[in-house]
Design an enzyme around this catalytic site. Structure first.
Site, mmCIF file in Angstrom:
data_model
loop_
_atom_site.group_PDB
_atom_site.id
_atom_site.type_symbol
_atom_site.label_atom_id
_atom_site.label_comp_id
_atom_site.label_asym_id
_atom_site.label_seq_id
_atom_site.Cartn_x
_atom_site.Cartn_y
_atom_site.Cartn_z
ATOM 1 N N SER A 77 -11.385 -5.043 0.113
ATOM 2 C CA SER A 77 -12.108 -3.982 0.817
ATOM 3 C C SER A 77 -12.739 -3.050 -0.215
ATOM 4 O O SER A 77 -12.044 -2.536 -1.093
ATOM 5 C CB SER A 77 -11.101 -3.219 1.680
ATOM 6 O OG SER A 77 -11.758 -2.277 2.462
ATOM 7 N N ALA A 78 -14.053 -2.827 -0.094
ATOM 8 C CA ALA A 78 -14.765 -2.065 -1.135
ATOM 9 C C ALA A 78 -14.307 -0.612 -1.236
ATOM 10 O O ALA A 78 -14.315 -0.036 -2.316
ATOM 11 C CB ALA A 78 -16.268 -2.115 -0.861
ATOM 12 N N ASN A 105 0.813 -1.223 0.000
ATOM 13 C CA ASN A 105 0.000 0.000 0.000
ATOM 14 C C ASN A 105 0.843 1.269 0.000
ATOM 15 O O ASN A 105 0.398 2.316 -0.454
ATOM 16 C CB ASN A 105 -0.952 0.008 1.207
ATOM 17 C CG ASN A 105 -0.264 -0.335 2.499
ATOM 18 O OD1 ASN A 105 0.345 -1.398 2.621
ATOM 19 N ND2 ASN A 105 -0.328 0.546 3.462
ATOM 20 N N CYS A 119 -3.637 4.284 7.533
ATOM 21 C CA CYS A 119 -4.262 3.468 8.569
ATOM 22 C C CYS A 119 -3.454 3.473 9.865
ATOM 23 O O CYS A 119 -3.930 3.001 10.871
ATOM 24 C CB CYS A 119 -4.415 2.030 8.082
ATOM 25 S SG CYS A 119 -5.345 1.931 6.568
HETATM 26 N N1 PLP Z 1 -4.302 -4.059 3.837
HETATM 27 C C1 PLP Z 1 -3.822 -3.117 3.031
HETATM 28 C C2 PLP Z 1 -2.699 -3.449 2.091
HETATM 29 C C3 PLP Z 1 -4.348 -1.816 3.058
HETATM 30 O O1 PLP Z 1 -3.860 -0.885 2.242
HETATM 31 C C4 PLP Z 1 -5.392 -1.528 3.983
HETATM 32 C C5 PLP Z 1 -5.902 -0.146 4.119
HETATM 33 O O2 PLP Z 1 -5.164 0.803 3.919
HETATM 34 C C6 PLP Z 1 -5.884 -2.558 4.790
HETATM 35 C C7 PLP Z 1 -5.302 -3.810 4.694
HETATM 36 C C8 PLP Z 1 -7.021 -2.327 5.737
HETATM 37 O O3 PLP Z 1 -8.213 -2.119 5.020
HETATM 38 P P1 PLP Z 1 -9.600 -1.717 5.664
HETATM 39 O O4 PLP Z 1 -9.586 -0.232 5.739
HETATM 40 O O5 PLP Z 1 -10.635 -2.212 4.724
HETATM 41 O O6 PLP Z 1 -9.706 -2.362 6.990
#
Ligand code: PLP
Length: 390
Positions: A201-202, A153, A328
């Site tokens: 994830s939508a 990410n 996040c």
């Molecule tokens: N995994 C990756 C690679 C992400 O980029 C993200 C969110 O940034 C997540 C997991 C977590 O996603 P969610 O917001 O749907 O919990």
């Protein structure tokens, strides 16, 4: 109100108009609970969810039985990793993962360590990749799961999965890949050929927040998962709780749209990303992180020398929505764990920007962003004694 230029599509995306339209009836007249089996409101919701599931399965080239709806990727990750540890207790207690995972994986593993699960965190190379023999060397007779990020990410770096899938097959180890950022940006054939579990994830996909799913290869689903959330028996008892009808309809609509637009979106994003990197490359002493690896077409992570990262982000914030690590884990003041794992020096990791482009990014946005960043870095460097004396 002044709108900032949005370059943070990896954090989240706006809901596409078509997705929103598909969802709206399920907030209004078609509001029934899919578990209400005695009247048409419930039947309609149940049918709509079944159709949505078939549509998602068709878009991804998997079977509807292999999908479990959740609240998003974080829950999906918890479900897979904790589910595997619980189910495979008798066979082993060892997980292999990497230092460049999303915090949802790292924090889940840390939590499991408290309960006696042993976790190996593999180093990544300067491009964010893990050579296959490093996975192989880490395998013990207690290894039950390898959890590895498909598309990072922060850097967009893509970890190949085919060879790893074969390795896991040979050792009878389950393979989970966090594919949250990949859907809608690159084809996923390699993923579904190689992994036992994946997550989605939508809201990364022009769909709504609060809905996602686990892909669990059919043969292993029932064996591995007992019940993750109890109550109501929904989804075959795997995850109890009223199904999020509008969310699931939105996820299906977003997935279909992503599949239809994949080629077009990928080409556009890559050319805009290349334009951005070309523009930024005129800023002296800037480095694109993970540049030599295969990357998502929309992501560019760039470090700048002789710049204070916090000051830079603060100065850019009225004009540009970018991030300098994963949104996040924005509570953290540590430099990005992904960049430091790649061997990027701490000060360079602090002074890095992640640009993530999307469906609504234009050439004008890119050119404006390059101008804004170039101007701000020049301004900051004028006040940096080390830069002036260099
Ligand atoms: N995994 C990756 C690679 C992400 O980029 C993200 C969110 O940034 C997540 C997991 C977590 O996603 P969610 O917001 O749907 O919990």
């Amino acid at each position: 109100m002044y709108r900032q230029l949005y370059f943070d599509y990896n954090a989240t995306t706006p809901c596409d108009e078509k997705v929103l339209e598909a969802m709206l009836p399920f907030f209004k007249e078609d509001f029934g609970n899919a578990s209400s089996s005695h009247h048409p409101y419930g039947w309609l919701a149940k049918n709509a969810i079944e159709e949505a599931t078939e549509s998602i399965a068709g878009s991804l080239g998997v079977s509807g039985d292999e999908l479990i709806y959740t609240s998003g990727a974080t829950e999906s990750i918890n479900m897979v990793i904790k589910g595997v540890c619980k189910a495979k207790k008798a066979s082993g207690n060892h997980i292999i993962t990497t230092k460049a995972e999303h915090k949802a994986v790292l924090d889940t593993c840390k939590e499991l360590e408290k309960d006696g699960i042993e976790v190996t965190y593999l180093d990544v190379d300067r491009n964010g990749l893990i050579p296959i023999d490093h996975y192989e060397q880490a395998i013990t007779d207690k290894t039950i799961l390898i959890a590895t990020l498909y598309a990072n990410n922060e850097t967009g770096v893509i970890q190949p999965l085919r060879e790893l899938g074969e390795l896991c097959g040979k050792h009878q180890i389950l393979l989970f890949s966090d594919t949250t950022q990949a859907l809608g940006k690159i084809p996923l054939a390699e993923v579904f050929e190689s992994v036992d579990f994946a997550c989605f994830s939508a809201h990364k996909l022009y769909g709504p927040k609060g809905v996602g799913m686990v892909y669990a290869r059919e043969a292993t689903t029932k064996e591995v998962f007992t019940s993750f959330i109890q109550g109501g028996g929904q989804q075959g008892g795997l995850r109890g709780g009223t199904l999020n009808t509008p969310g699931i309809i939105g996820l299906a609509s977003a997935t279909l749209l992503a599949q239809q637009l994949l080629e077009q979106d990928t080409g556009r994003m890559k050319s805009l990303r290349d334009r951005l990197e070309k523009g930024i490359s005129s800023i002296e002493l800037s480095t694109v992180n993970g540049k030599e690896a295969e990357r998502l077409p929309n992501t560019s992570n760039i470090s700048f020398q002789f710049v204070d990262g916090e000051n830079l982000l603060r100065a850019l914030s009225p004009y540009l929505a970018v991030s300098n690590g994963s949104a996040c884990n924005s509570a953290s003041v540590e430099p990005s764990h992904v960049l430091t794992a790649m061997g990027v020096a701490r000060d360079m990791a602090y002074a890095s920007l992640r640009f993530s482009l999307g469906r609504f990014t234009t050439e004008e946005h890119v050119d404006e962003a390059v101008d804004i960043v170039s101007r701000e870095i020049a301004k900051q460097r004028e006040n940096n004694i080390l830069w002036v004396r260099r």
